[in-house]
Design a protein around this motif. Structure first.
Motif, PDB file in Angstrom:
ATOM      1  N   PRO A  77     -15.272  -8.458  -8.688  1.00 38.22           N
ATOM      2  CA  PRO A  77     -15.632  -7.279  -8.172  1.00 38.22           C
ATOM      3  C   PRO A  77     -14.133  -6.585  -7.637  1.00 38.22           C
ATOM      4  CG  PRO A  77     -16.565  -8.380  -6.517  1.00 38.22           C
ATOM      5  CD  PRO A  77     -15.547  -9.361  -7.753  1.00 38.22           C
ATOM      6  N   ASP A  78     -13.019  -7.304  -7.216  1.00 37.53           N
ATOM      7  CA  ASP A  78     -12.146  -6.529  -6.246  1.00 37.53           C
ATOM      8  C   ASP A  78     -11.105  -5.496  -7.454  1.00 37.53           C
ATOM      9  OD1 ASP A  78      -9.655  -5.911  -5.618  1.00 37.53           O
ATOM     10  OD2 ASP A  78      -9.736  -8.434  -4.625  1.00 37.53           O
ATOM     11  N   LYS A  79     -11.382  -4.397  -7.485  1.00 40.88           N
ATOM     12  CA  LYS A  79     -10.936  -3.761  -8.442  1.00 40.88           C
ATOM     13  C   LYS A  79      -9.409  -2.868  -7.765  1.00 40.88           C
ATOM     14  CE  LYS A  79     -14.989  -1.222  -9.800  1.00 40.88           C
ATOM     15  NZ  LYS A  79     -15.958  -1.918  -9.292  1.00 40.88           N
TER      16      LYS A  79
ATOM     17  N   GLU B 260     -14.960  -5.317 -14.206  1.00 37.26           N
ATOM     18  CA  GLU B 260     -15.037  -6.062 -13.487  1.00 37.26           C
ATOM     19  C   GLU B 260     -14.720  -7.775 -14.054  1.00 37.26           C
ATOM     20  OE1 GLU B 260     -18.375  -5.712 -11.116  1.00 37.26           O
ATOM     21  OE2 GLU B 260     -17.459  -3.498 -10.043  1.00 37.26           O
ATOM     22  N   LYS B 261     -13.663  -7.951 -14.566  1.00 39.20           N
ATOM     23  CA  LYS B 261     -13.409  -8.944 -14.998  1.00 39.20           C
ATOM     24  C   LYS B 261     -12.120  -8.655 -15.089  1.00 39.20           C
ATOM     25  CE  LYS B 261     -17.192  -9.714 -18.493  1.00 39.20           C
ATOM     26  NZ  LYS B 261     -17.126  -8.990 -20.309  1.00 39.20           N
ATOM     27  N   VAL B 262     -10.593  -9.928 -15.319  1.00 40.58           N
ATOM     28  CA  VAL B 262      -9.711 -10.309 -15.298  1.00 40.58           C
ATOM     29  C   VAL B 262      -9.026 -11.303 -16.469  1.00 40.58           C
ATOM     30  CG1 VAL B 262      -7.735 -11.074 -13.998  1.00 40.58           C
ATOM     31  CG2 VAL B 262      -9.361  -9.399 -12.707  1.00 40.58           C
ATOM     32  N   TYR B 263      -8.417 -11.215 -17.220  1.00 41.86           N
ATOM     33  CA  TYR B 263      -7.836 -12.187 -17.856  1.00 41.86           C
ATOM     34  C   TYR B 263      -6.164 -12.474 -16.931  1.00 41.86           C
ATOM     35  CZ  TYR B 263      -4.094 -13.910 -20.582  1.00 41.86           C
ATOM     36  OH  TYR B 263      -3.580 -14.509 -22.653  1.00 41.86           O
ATOM     37  N   TRP B 264      -6.673 -14.151 -17.070  1.00 40.83           N
ATOM     38  CA  TRP B 264      -5.727 -14.354 -16.742  1.00 40.83           C
ATOM     39  C   TRP B 264      -4.958 -15.802 -17.239  1.00 40.83           C
ATOM     40  CZ3 TRP B 264      -6.662 -19.968 -15.975  1.00 40.83           C
ATOM     41  CH2 TRP B 264      -7.435 -20.443 -16.051  1.00 40.83           C
ATOM     42  N   PHE B 265      -3.759 -16.472 -17.131  1.00 41.01           N
ATOM     43  CA  PHE B 265      -2.903 -17.157 -18.025  1.00 41.01           C
ATOM     44  C   PHE B 265      -2.142 -18.114 -17.001  1.00 41.01           C
ATOM     45  CE2 PHE B 265       1.423 -15.906 -18.400  1.00 41.01           C
ATOM     46  CZ  PHE B 265       0.813 -14.643 -17.855  1.00 41.01           C
ATOM     47  N   ALA B 266      -2.028 -19.808 -16.967  1.00 43.20           N
ATOM     48  CA  ALA B 266      -1.272 -20.380 -16.494  1.00 43.20           C
ATOM     49  C   ALA B 266      -0.457 -21.070 -17.497  1.00 43.20           C
ATOM     50  CB  ALA B 266      -1.740 -21.029 -15.623  1.00 43.20           C
ATOM     51  N   THR B 267       1.062 -21.178 -17.043  1.00 42.74           N
ATOM     52  CA  THR B 267       1.443 -22.306 -17.442  1.00 42.74           C
ATOM     53  C   THR B 267       2.379 -23.777 -16.831  1.00 42.74           C
ATOM     54  OG1 THR B 267       3.682 -21.470 -17.239  1.00 42.74           O
ATOM     55  CG2 THR B 267       2.611 -20.771 -19.132  1.00 42.74           C
TER      56      THR B 267
ATOM     57  N   PRO C 203      -4.609 -13.629  -5.259  1.00 43.67           N
ATOM     58  CA  PRO C 203      -5.903 -14.075  -6.156  1.00 43.67           C
ATOM     59  C   PRO C 203      -5.957 -15.424  -6.789  1.00 43.67           C
ATOM     60  CG  PRO C 203      -5.628 -12.747  -7.649  1.00 43.67           C
ATOM     61  CD  PRO C 203      -4.287 -12.736  -6.844  1.00 43.67           C
ATOM     62  N   VAL C 204      -4.776 -16.107  -7.403  1.00 39.70           N
ATOM     63  CA  VAL C 204      -4.791 -17.494  -8.218  1.00 39.70           C
ATOM     64  C   VAL C 204      -6.183 -18.715  -8.232  1.00 39.70           C
ATOM     65  CG1 VAL C 204      -3.129 -19.098  -9.157  1.00 39.70           C
ATOM     66  CG2 VAL C 204      -2.247 -16.993  -8.147  1.00 39.70           C
ATOM     67  N   PRO C 205      -6.075 -18.697  -7.193  1.00 36.69           N
ATOM     68  CA  PRO C 205      -7.014 -19.936  -7.104  1.00 36.69           C
ATOM     69  C   PRO C 205      -8.728 -19.663  -7.039  1.00 36.69           C
ATOM     70  CG  PRO C 205      -5.324 -20.975  -4.668  1.00 36.69           C
ATOM     71  CD  PRO C 205      -4.911 -19.128  -5.832  1.00 36.69           C
ATOM     72  N   GLU C 206      -8.695 -18.140  -6.655  1.00 34.92           N
ATOM     73  CA  GLU C 206     -10.019 -17.282  -6.501  1.00 34.92           C
ATOM     74  C   GLU C 206     -10.803 -17.437  -7.839  1.00 34.92           C
ATOM     75  OE1 GLU C 206      -7.652 -17.119  -4.815  1.00 34.92           O
ATOM     76  OE2 GLU C 206      -8.566 -16.840  -2.821  1.00 34.92           O
ATOM     77  N   LEU C 207      -9.482 -16.856  -9.455  1.00 36.69           N
ATOM     78  CA  LEU C 207      -9.468 -16.758 -10.343  1.00 36.69           C
ATOM     79  C   LEU C 207      -9.821 -17.778 -11.198  1.00 36.69           C
ATOM     80  CD1 LEU C 207      -6.805 -13.435 -11.077  1.00 36.69           C
ATOM     81  CD2 LEU C 207      -9.358 -13.674 -10.718  1.00 36.69           C
ATOM     82  N   ILE C 208      -9.131 -18.859 -11.183  1.00 37.80           N
ATOM     83  CA  ILE C 208      -9.171 -19.947 -11.931  1.00 37.80           C
ATOM     84  C   ILE C 208     -10.645 -20.746 -11.597  1.00 37.80           C
ATOM     85  CG2 ILE C 208      -8.738 -22.439 -12.054  1.00 37.80           C
ATOM     86  CD1 ILE C 208      -6.324 -21.081 -11.115  1.00 37.80           C
ATOM     87  N   GLY C 209     -11.309 -20.879  -9.955  1.00 41.09           N
ATOM     88  CA  GLY C 209     -12.547 -21.236  -9.090  1.00 41.09           C
ATOM     89  C   GLY C 209     -13.698 -20.075 -10.038  1.00 41.09           C
ATOM     90  N   THR C 210     -13.396 -19.354 -10.275  1.00 42.32           N
ATOM     91  CA  THR C 210     -14.099 -18.552 -10.762  1.00 42.32           C
ATOM     92  C   THR C 210     -14.610 -18.335 -12.013  1.00 42.32           C
ATOM     93  OG1 THR C 210     -13.291 -16.460 -10.240  1.00 42.32           O
ATOM     94  CG2 THR C 210     -15.046 -17.070  -8.478  1.00 42.32           C
ATOM     95  N   THR C 211     -13.481 -18.723 -13.229  1.00 41.98           N
ATOM     96  CA  THR C 211     -14.075 -18.925 -14.415  1.00 41.98           C
ATOM     97  C   THR C 211     -15.158 -19.651 -14.882  1.00 41.98           C
ATOM     98  OG1 THR C 211     -11.822 -17.900 -14.788  1.00 41.98           O
ATOM     99  CG2 THR C 211     -12.528 -18.873 -16.590  1.00 41.98           C
TER     100      THR C 211
END
Ligand SMILES: Cc1cc2nc3c(=O)[nH]c(=O)nc-3n(C[C@H](O)[C@H](O)[C@H](O)COP(=O)(O)OP(=O)(O)OC[C@H]3O[C@@H](n4cnc5c(N)ncnc54)[C@H](O)[C@@H]3O)c2cc1C
Length: 265
Positions: A61-63, A85-92, A120-128
């Motif tokens: 919900p964070d805009k 209300e979505k975020v695309y993320w990637f990690a390497t 929001p790194v851990p938060e985005l991983i954790g809510t996917t």
């Protein structure tokens, strides 16, 4: 598609279900492991980048998010806000080629890897959603010297698979398609149209492939001294390098007419 044959009249493609198809030309848009490329150039070795990538889409919900990347020691995290209300993320992370993991443990492993990183790194991983995290080893294709023969050509990753560090793989495939359509409109002779298309597209895609690889190599530095240097010089160099690297990529107008020659960028 399994196989093709061509002569002065056309191209005949054979498919795995036994069907055959005859046409004026064949466009191999069949990705990084292209069968059409293999038949045109022989089997070529892909280059492993030295790192693997995870991708996901997290609901949020964070805009207030802006697109961006954080570079750490041998690992990176990036995000791009999407609509709804979505975020695309990637990690390497630097990993040996071909390493396998347990998809059920993937999210937990990533949370360990990025524990202590900023919001929001851990938060985005954790809510996917746990099952929706993709993992791919990152490869590219050394720039080809030639990608059209007679009535057969390549497009997209089949012609110029690149590492995703500049976000350009799919973008370059779209530019290919626009340019190819222009060349086919302009030239009556198919082989002439394909030769012009290749001449217009090969220098630009080879340069972006090289640049994307270099950006990835620097982004994945893991030695503490190299990371320290990168961190300190980034503030000075990025404002100079970013426009020089990105402006020619982003301001490019693909040739829709097949006329622009030699290519401008
Ligand atoms: C981690 C990661 C992040 C990325 N991020 C970005 C980004 O931010 N921006 C960007 O622009 N690009 C990005 N890319 C790159 C992008 O995904 C590719 O460049 C793009 O998908 C290439 O499109 P394509 O149509 O050439 O190939 P593909 O998307 O691979 O499509 C090829 C198609 O051909 C089919 N096919 C294969 N073999 C055969 C056969 N023998 N017969 C018939 N069909 C066949 C396949 O099933 C597939 O449908 C990223 C890639 C990765 C791995």
């Amino acid at each position: 598609m399994l196989d093709f044959e061509q002569d002065g009249e056309g191209v005949r493609a054979t498919f795995s279900n036994g069907e055959e198809s005859q046409a004026d030309l064949l466009i191999g848009a069949d990705g990084i492991h292209s069968r059409v490329r293999e038949q045109l150039t022989g089997k070529l070795a892909l280059r492993y980048s030295g790192y693997t990538a995870w991708r996901g889409i997290a609901p949020t919900p964070d805009k207030a998010f802006q697109s961006g990347e954080t570079w750490g020691k041998g690992r990176r995290f990036g995000l791009v806000p999407l609509s709804g209300e979505k975020v695309y993320w990637f990690a390497t992370d630097n990993r040996p080629e071909g390493e396998t993991d347990d998809p059920a443990r993937r999210q937990a492993e990533l949370l360990e890897l990025f524990a202590g990183w900023h919001y929001p790194v851990p938060e985005l991983i954790g809510t996917t959603p746990r099952g929706d995290i993709l993992r791919n080893d990152i490869f590219d294709l050394p720039p080809l010297k030639k990608w059209s023969v007679g009535r057969v050509t390549l497009l997209g990753d089949a012609a110029h698979a690149m590492t995703p560090n500049l976000g350009q793989g799919a973008c370059q495939a779209i530019e290919d398609a626009v340019t190819l359509a222009g060349c086919l409109t302009r030239f009556e002779e198919v082989s002439e149209a394909l030769a012009r298309y290749e001449a217009l597209r090969r220098p630009r895609t080879a340069r972006i492939t090289r640049q994307a690889r270099q950006v990835g190599e620097i982004g994945q530095w893991g030695h503490p001294a190299a990371v320290w240097l990168r961190q300190h010089f980034a503030r000075l160099l990025l404002p100079v390098l970013q426009p020089r690297l990105l402006d020619p990529i982003l301001s490019y107008e693909p040739d829709r007419s097949g006329k622009q020659f030699p290519p401008t960028t």
